[in-house]
Motif scaffolding. Structure first.
Motif, PDB file in Angstrom:
ATOM      1  N   ARG A 276      46.594  42.384  47.020  1.00  0.00           N
ATOM      2  CA  ARG A 276      45.451  41.967  46.188  1.00  0.00           C
ATOM      3  C   ARG A 276      45.736  42.196  44.705  1.00  0.00           C
ATOM      4  O   ARG A 276      45.490  41.330  43.872  1.00  0.00           O
ATOM      5  N   VAL A 277      46.246  43.377  44.407  1.00  0.00           N
ATOM      6  CA  VAL A 277      46.579  43.674  43.011  1.00  0.00           C
ATOM      7  C   VAL A 277      47.643  42.698  42.508  1.00  0.00           C
ATOM      8  O   VAL A 277      47.582  42.210  41.381  1.00  0.00           O
ATOM      9  N   ASP A 280      46.090  39.348  41.514  1.00  0.00           N
ATOM     10  CA  ASP A 280      45.361  39.410  40.241  1.00  0.00           C
ATOM     11  C   ASP A 280      46.305  39.625  39.060  1.00  0.00           C
ATOM     12  O   ASP A 280      46.069  39.101  37.969  1.00  0.00           O
ATOM     13  N   ASP A 338      47.085  48.109  36.314  1.00  0.00           N
ATOM     14  CA  ASP A 338      45.758  47.745  36.813  1.00  0.00           C
ATOM     15  C   ASP A 338      45.311  46.486  36.069  1.00  0.00           C
ATOM     16  O   ASP A 338      44.947  46.550  34.896  1.00  0.00           O
ATOM     17  N   SER A 340      42.713  44.798  36.411  1.00  0.00           N
ATOM     18  CA  SER A 340      41.250  44.643  36.374  1.00  0.00           C
ATOM     19  C   SER A 340      40.791  44.293  34.966  1.00  0.00           C
ATOM     20  O   SER A 340      41.260  44.887  34.000  1.00  0.00           O
ATOM     21  N   HIS A 342      41.072  41.262  33.634  1.00  0.00           N
ATOM     22  CA  HIS A 342      41.680  40.043  33.093  1.00  0.00           C
ATOM     23  C   HIS A 342      40.651  38.911  33.112  1.00  0.00           C
ATOM     24  O   HIS A 342      39.670  38.968  33.863  1.00  0.00           O
ATOM     25  N   ARG A 359      41.431  35.148  46.408  1.00  0.00           N
ATOM     26  CA  ARG A 359      42.129  36.409  46.709  1.00  0.00           C
ATOM     27  C   ARG A 359      42.473  36.512  48.186  1.00  0.00           C
ATOM     28  O   ARG A 359      43.557  36.954  48.549  1.00  0.00           O
TER      29      ARG A 359
END
Lengths: 403, 326
Positions: A276-277, A280, A338, A340, A342, A359
């Protein structure tokens, strides 16, 4: 346009064309130039103000009050120009009209609604990866995986019939080109617009949509009165427009990122929970949706500049996602980061309503691939696909070493 | 003093879990409005008419209040609070002790009472039940819908927002019981018809009467919201709690003022997030044990009660310990 171009004194000016083939082939130099020029730059060629830094792009994205979407999120200003199709009830709408369609689609595509798809999509991804690898360890990842997987699972999830699914990609490609200027990319798509629009319109009807799918869920919302029967087909249309090309290019982005960063692939294989990371991070790094426009509803001050009311503002999501003011070593694809926050999915009340679908698709493909493939690398010259809004690949020849 | 002021901003976002009282204004007998803002003056989470927020007061009570301000003002919320002498202390605290400058905990906004699209609306409000209806009539006006409002209360002086409603002229019927008796619902609603939505908010007897009056109307016509005390498994805590990360075998202590997301990250476990406002759903995390204190805008009451998932960007814990599938 009668307003004479007289930008604020001191406002950086650029005559670059962000929609030229040269820039679409490699937008990074322009992005850096615009970011470093200042918080806002005037693009003389199109008479628009451009934002390329994270802080300003993020601020404009969340501020629907001052940066509206209903005048179109492309270059065309719907206040004065006729849209090429009836405007989207989501992307090209503001509160209060935006509220009901957004509420319905948020529920239909929410993480809890997708739980029932997780196992099926994981199995589908394993089956697809097995098929691809059975045919050899060299393949073009764009048709073999990036296109094949979304086209295998998404139309089923929506509830589309078996015929005509090949229309989805060209329709979406044209819709995203149409946010740019009327250049050769738009002209190339024009001859098929009527035919593709008619097919898409047909798929949005209640009768065309299988029980249990996203489409039927949207119509069920209309039956409950949460949407009007006139809104329901246009909400389905949003799924078909924005739900395919974007995920295809997102999966291409993450596969390309891994093929060119072997240490990161090893990291994913060691900890598949990073899928998942990883996706992203690839969305941040590559930004499949590069740009969107807004229109000012009032005179808005950005830095030292006052952007007049009714003016188009071009937000470079991709440039914001690599702004060194926000990200450490922004050009690195790094699973240790991380990602997160974006803005690759946008931000605020128009943030991609299908992000959880994207995702889950990407996570399914990466997990299946990581199980079977020890190494992944490019096996030949890659080819970009140019689109006025999307950053995409036409061809990604890859060779893999089986685990 | 209030113990929740020293919250740190997480990531790039500002902590959204508290708001400061900017103004407190008497607007009718027994009714005050509070104007709330983020301590840093930044944007507050977006909302839609019918939405409410949870306010966690310094006396430990959490109360739900409908937002009745202007959503085009991104930097303030307005709520209306009726003093209920027979209540459990929330309204008395707001009326008697809460003052400008105080900071209160914020949950939501959530909307269980959304305005669905329609050609025409009939709004019925009783007393403080006017609060969610107020932004709805503004919205109906913006949408160019045909709408009317029937607004009842005990007496004119106890009915809030009459000045604002006066701008809508004949669309609004103000009917204090002292002058007009009970509301004439059948007369206001007229014959059942398609294409109209009826929205009612107020005390239980009024809602019962609206339900009976709408019995012959097409399905999905009537939308109501009851004001009931929020039921929670445990009181909201202002003390630290433990979060056990089941898969990584680590345990972190989450202090007041730190989000669960930041506390987890501090232990070296990254959870992907995006909006940091409890609205996008990206950081959804499975809860294996413990009682989350849900502050998000996503879960409905049933999902909250199930206590099997949470959004750690804003949500916290009611229990001493939460066990997460991380």
């Amino acid at each position: 346009m009668t307003r004479t171009a007289s930008p604020t004194a001191g406002l950086p000016v650029s005559d670059a064309d962000p929609f030229s083939h040269e820039v679409l082939e490699d937008p990074l130099p322009l992005h850096e130039q615009l970011r470093e020029a200042g918080p806002v730059t005037w693009l003389s060629r199109y008479d628009v103000h451009a934002l390329a830094r994270y802080e300003e792009v993020h601020a404009a994205l969340v501020d629907w009050q001052q940066f509206q979407s209903a005048a179109g999120v492309g270059l065309s200003n719907f206040r004065t120009e006729e849209p090429w199709r009836p405007p989207s009830l989501l992307l090209e709408a503001d509160p209060p009209r935006h509220d009901a369609p957004r509420r319905v689609l948020t529920a239909v595509l929410g993480p809890r609604a997708l739980r029932q798809l997780r196992e099926r999509w994981a199995a589908d991804a394993e089956e697809l990866v097995d098929q691809v690898l059975a045919e050899g360890t060299e393949f073009d990842a764009v048709p073999a995986l990036s296109q094949a997987f979304p086209l295998r699972v998404f139309p089923d999830a929506v509830g589309l019939g078996p015929d005509g699914r090949e229309n989805l990609l060209p329709y979406g490609d044209h819709a995203f080109n149409a946010f740019g200027p009327p250049n050769d990319l738009v002209a190339r798509g024009a001859p098929r617009v009527a035919e593709l629009s008619a097919w898409v319109g047909e798929q949005c009807r209640r009768e065309s949509l299988a029980e249990g799918g996203f489409g039927a869920a949207i119509w069920a919302a209309a039956d409950r009165g949460d949407l009007t029967p006139q809104q329901a087909p246009l909400v389905v249309r949003s799924l078909l427009t924005a739900g395919v090309d974007t995920t295809v290019h997102g999966i291409s982005a993450v596969l390309y990122a891994f093929a060119t960063n072997p240490a990161q692939w090893a990291r994913l294989r060691a900890d598949p929970g990073l899928a998942r990371v990883a996706f992203d991070e690839a969305i941040r790094w590559e930004s499949p949706v590069q740009t969107f426009f807004r229109t000012t509803t009032t005179a808005v001050r950005i830095g030292e500049t006052v952007v007049p009311e009714g003016h188009k503002v071009l937000m470079f999501l991709a440039a914001a996602n690599r702004d060194p003011r926000r990200w450490t070593a922004p050009d690195a694809f790094d699973l240790g980061r991380d990602p997160s926050g974006h803005v690759g999915f946008g931000m605020g009340l128009h943030q991609c309503v299908g992000q959880h679908v994207a995702r889950l698709e990407a996570e399914s493909v990466l997990t299946a691939l990581a199980r079977r493939v020890a190494r992944i690398e490019l096996a030949g010259p890659t080819r970009r696909h140019h689109n006025n809004t999307l950053r995409a690949w036409d061809s990604l020849p890859m060779s893999v070493e089986l685990a | 003093m209030l113990g929740v002021q020293q919250r740190r901003a997480g990531g790039t976002g500002v902590d959204r879990a508290v708001v400061r009282v900017e103004e407190k204004t008497p607007v009718a007998d027994g009714v005050v409005t509070l104007t709330l803002a983020a301590p840093d003056g930044g944007r507050l989470p977006d909302w839609t008419p019918g939405a409410h927020v949870d306010l966690t007061l310094d006396n430990g009570l959490t109360r739900q209040y409908s937002l009745c301000g202007d959503r085009w003002d991104a930097r303030s919320y307005r709520v209306g609070v009726l003093l209920e002498p027979a209540g459990r202390g929330g309204s008395a605290y707001v009326h008697e002790q809460l003052e400008p400058g105080h900071v209160v905990g914020l949950g939501g906004p959530r909307n269980n009472f959304p305005l669905v699209p329609a050609d025409s609306y009939l709004f019925v409000a009783g007393g403080i039940g006017i609060t969610p209806i107020l932004p709805m009539v503004v919205q109906a006006e913006l949408l160019g819908a045909d709408w009317r409002l029937l607004y009842g209360g005990r007496q004119r002086s106890s009915m809030a927002f009459l000045d604002e409603l006066a701008a809508h002229g004949g669309r609004v019927q103000v009917r204090p019981q002292e002058e007009h008796g009970l509301l004439d619902l059948p007369g206001f609603l007229g014959e059942p018809r398609a294409g109209t939505r009826v929205y009612g908010c107020g005390p239980a007897p009024l809602l019962g009467a609206i339900e009976r009056a709408c019995a012959g109307w097409p399905p999905h016509t009537l939308h109501t919201e009851r004001f009931v005390a929020a039921e929670r498994g445990a009181p909201v805590r202002t003390t630290p709690f433990e979060v056990e990360l089941h898969r990584s075998g680590r345990t972190v202590v989450v202090a007041p003022g730190t989000s669960v997301l930041d506390a987890i990250a501090g232990a070296g476990v990254e959870v992907l997030s995006s909006c940091r406002q409890g609205t996008c759903g990206t950081c959804e995390t499975t809860v294996l044990a413990g009682q989350p204190d849900h502050r998000d805008a996503l879960l409905d009451d049933e999902e909250r009660a199930a206590a099997d998932c949470m959004y750690p960007c804003v949500s916290r814990s009611c229990s001493d310990r939460l066990v997460l599938d991380l």
